[in-house]
Design a protein around this motif. Sequence first.
Motif, mmCIF file in Angstrom:
data_model
loop_
_atom_site.group_PDB
_atom_site.id
_atom_site.type_symbol
_atom_site.label_atom_id
_atom_site.label_comp_id
_atom_site.label_asym_id
_atom_site.label_seq_id
_atom_site.Cartn_x
_atom_site.Cartn_y
_atom_site.Cartn_z
ATOM 1 N N LEU A 30 6.887 -4.955 -4.148
ATOM 2 C CA LEU A 30 6.794 -5.224 -5.584
ATOM 3 C C LEU A 30 7.957 -4.565 -6.327
ATOM 4 C CD1 LEU A 30 2.976 -4.710 -6.272
ATOM 5 C CD2 LEU A 30 4.240 -6.853 -6.543
ATOM 6 N N LEU A 31 8.260 -3.325 -5.972
ATOM 7 C CA LEU A 31 9.326 -2.597 -6.653
ATOM 8 C C LEU A 31 10.698 -3.206 -6.372
ATOM 9 C CD1 LEU A 31 8.096 1.074 -6.097
ATOM 10 C CD2 LEU A 31 8.006 -0.258 -8.215
ATOM 11 N N SER A 32 10.876 -3.746 -5.170
ATOM 12 C CA SER A 32 12.165 -4.368 -4.827
ATOM 13 C C SER A 32 12.214 -5.832 -5.240
ATOM 14 C CB SER A 32 12.422 -4.251 -3.324
ATOM 15 O OG SER A 32 11.447 -4.963 -2.584
ATOM 16 N N ARG A 33 11.145 -6.318 -5.874
ATOM 17 C CA ARG A 33 11.025 -7.702 -6.350
ATOM 18 C C ARG A 33 10.971 -8.716 -5.208
ATOM 19 N NH1 ARG A 33 10.643 -4.497 -10.053
ATOM 20 N NH2 ARG A 33 11.426 -4.781 -12.179
ATOM 21 N N ASP A 34 10.528 -8.281 -4.035
ATOM 22 C CA ASP A 34 10.352 -9.207 -2.923
ATOM 23 C C ASP A 34 8.974 -9.866 -2.962
ATOM 24 O OD1 ASP A 34 12.876 -8.820 -1.775
ATOM 25 O OD2 ASP A 34 12.214 -6.977 -0.801
ATOM 26 N N LEU A 35 8.063 -9.330 -3.774
ATOM 27 C CA LEU A 35 6.763 -9.947 -4.039
ATOM 28 C C LEU A 35 6.599 -10.104 -5.539
ATOM 29 C CD1 LEU A 35 4.189 -8.103 -1.698
ATOM 30 C CD2 LEU A 35 5.037 -10.449 -1.465
ATOM 31 N N ASP A 36 5.910 -11.169 -5.939
ATOM 32 C CA ASP A 36 5.595 -11.366 -7.354
ATOM 33 C C ASP A 36 4.267 -10.713 -7.726
ATOM 34 O OD1 ASP A 36 7.877 -13.070 -7.738
ATOM 35 O OD2 ASP A 36 6.749 -14.655 -6.722
ATOM 36 N N LEU A 37 3.321 -10.726 -6.793
ATOM 37 C CA LEU A 37 1.961 -10.249 -7.052
ATOM 38 C C LEU A 37 1.385 -9.715 -5.753
ATOM 39 C CD1 LEU A 37 -0.618 -10.155 -8.918
ATOM 40 C CD2 LEU A 37 -1.077 -12.502 -8.156
#
Length: 297
Positions: free
Chosen positions: A136-143
């Motif tokens: 999440l922090l690296s923006r590899d997941l949205d949710l």
Amino acid sequence: MVDLRSLEVFYWTATLCSFRRAAERLNTTQPAVSQRIAALEETFGLKLFERRARSVCLTAKGRELLVYAERFLRLRTEMMSAIASSDTMKGVLRLGVSETIVHTWLMRFIEAMSQTYPGVTVDLSVDISPNMREALLSRDLDLAFLVGPITIPSLVNLPLCSYSVAWIASPRLDLGPGEVTLADLVRHPIITYPKNTNPYVQLHDLLARSNLPPPRLYSNASLSTIVRMTVEGIGVCVIPPEVVSREIESGELRVLPTEVLLPDIAFSAAYANTPDCGLAAPAARLACAVAGGTGLQ
């Protein structure tokens, strides 16, 4: 004239400090991102980024523009949420899920997503909560549906559900019909969640304070493997009973009567607090409705 797409490209390039990663995030090419940034810099007549070998960083004017870009993108998200029909929402939602959720109400959520947002594709990955937090922090997941909440200002957390934890074993283990003490439990291997998760740490601390001989503590990232090991009589597992409801009903497993209690496991829906979290926010709210309908909260 500056358009919203260019501001979106600028925002993600600034957030991820990379033309390449911004291109991946926006499903476009790196040259397309570079062209958008170059056009913005030409429009404003100044440099927005300092180029480095493998990354970029904002100039002073770039930091000023980022504030305005966030405002525009957040307003667009608010507008779409307030005005647009759910049928018009399209895109890919990169969703991370704890395996506990997979074994309980995830399929009902996927069905609800399909009915409510037919234009949205869910790209699903199952992982442990610490890994999903980093994604999440690296923006590899949205949710992500994970053990939470995560107390980081850049993430939004919505409470999903909580599960009590029980000591569960196969009837073939010689534990007797009455109340089982901790000393009785640790005579057998204890099987539970991976080492870098809250449930494991809480269990480990409980056993460390017991002054009993150190037990054999087996950690495993796969709930399916934990269940299979327990059914085969290898040891006692420490997981929510909801995960093995069918095995309990069939008599393959039983919840052991004991006063040895552990904290409940609370789950949250977490997503990045970004100005264009369009898919993540409504999907998180839908997940809360689905989880609440299970009677687990």
